[in-house]
Scaffold this active site. Structure first.
Site, PDB file in Angstrom:
ATOM      1  N   VAL A 176       7.312   2.281   4.012  1.00 34.30           N
ATOM      2  CA  VAL A 176       8.277   1.663   3.091  1.00 34.30           C
ATOM      3  C   VAL A 176       7.799   1.790   1.643  1.00 34.30           C
ATOM      4  O   VAL A 176       8.586   2.098   0.744  1.00 34.30           O
ATOM      5  CB  VAL A 176       8.564   0.194   3.472  1.00 34.30           C
ATOM      6  N   CYS A 177       6.512   1.601   1.405  1.00 28.57           N
ATOM      7  CA  CYS A 177       5.965   1.718   0.049  1.00 28.57           C
ATOM      8  C   CYS A 177       6.083   3.157  -0.445  1.00 28.57           C
ATOM      9  O   CYS A 177       6.397   3.405  -1.613  1.00 28.57           O
ATOM     10  CB  CYS A 177       4.511   1.270   0.013  1.00 28.57           C
ATOM     11  N   ASP A 178       5.842   4.107   0.446  1.00 26.63           N
ATOM     12  CA  ASP A 178       5.992   5.521   0.140  1.00 26.63           C
ATOM     13  C   ASP A 178       7.435   5.808  -0.274  1.00 26.63           C
ATOM     14  O   ASP A 178       7.687   6.397  -1.331  1.00 26.63           O
ATOM     15  CB  ASP A 178       5.596   6.336   1.385  1.00 26.63           C
ATOM     16  N   SER A 180       0.833  -1.199   0.000  1.00 25.09           N
ATOM     17  CA  SER A 180       0.000   0.000   0.000  1.00 25.09           C
ATOM     18  C   SER A 180       0.866   1.246   0.000  1.00 25.09           C
ATOM     19  O   SER A 180       1.795   1.362   0.813  1.00 25.09           O
ATOM     20  CB  SER A 180      -0.925   0.035   1.218  1.00 25.09           C
TER      21      SER A 180
END
Length: 177
Positions: free
Chosen positions: A64-66, A59
């Protein structure tokens, strides 16, 4: 044909089961359709002739995805016009569009797999159980201009970042840069 891969990755040290086949370097990249921020279908086969870095994330609204998507957005600036980065998640297109606007991410194409889960099934990144069940595991694939996979990384621990340098080097090589 779907198969479960138990323990393929972990989440905070706990083994997860991924649904789908393990994609390998050298194979034809499985085609899939996902939904862009304008709710339009996007097919991998439509990018033939370009190198595509496929960045699978759980997501965009997680740290971490950001970080990963912002990093690939920066890396893309130096990769030329023949390389694209597609970040694929189960986030709804509306959330992806909002996130891109807030993050200033303009180069990476965010795609949602929420409708058909075709990407997750084809690339073996669907998480079967646990707190992230139904989301996409973290993985990076590089697809060459000829439609074949040139790099694969299933990130062993979902809460860690991928090896950016390796993926970018594979993309440069595939692009002939």
């Amino acid at each position: 044909m779907a198969h479960d891969r138990a323990g393929a990755v972990t989440f905070k040290g706990n083994p997860l089961t991924l649904v789908g086949p393990e994609v390998r370097v050298g194979q034809a990249a499985p085609d899939f359709t996902a939904v862009d921020n304008g709710l339009e279908p996007v097919r991998l086969s439509g990018a033939r002739g370009k190198v595509v870095i496929l960045s699978a994330v759980p997501s965009l609204d997680t740290p971490v995805c950001d970080t990963e998507t912002r990093r690939f957005n920066q890396e893309l600036a130096g990769l030329g016009d023949h390389v694209e980065v597609w970040t694929v998640s189960m986030d709804l297109p509306f959330a992806q569009k909002r996130w891109c606007g807030a993050a200033g991410v303009t180069r990476v194409k965010t795609l949602s797999d929420f409708r058909d889960r075709a990407f997750s099934a084809a690339y073996g990144v669907g998480i079967k159980e646990g707190p992230l069940a139904g989301l996409t595991a973290r993985a990076v694939f590089v697809v060459g201009k000829d439609g074949h996979v040139t790099h694969v990384e299933y990130v062993k621990e979902v809460t860690t970042e991928p090896h950016y340098e390796t993926a970018v080097a594979a993309a440069r090589k595939a692009a002939g840069a």
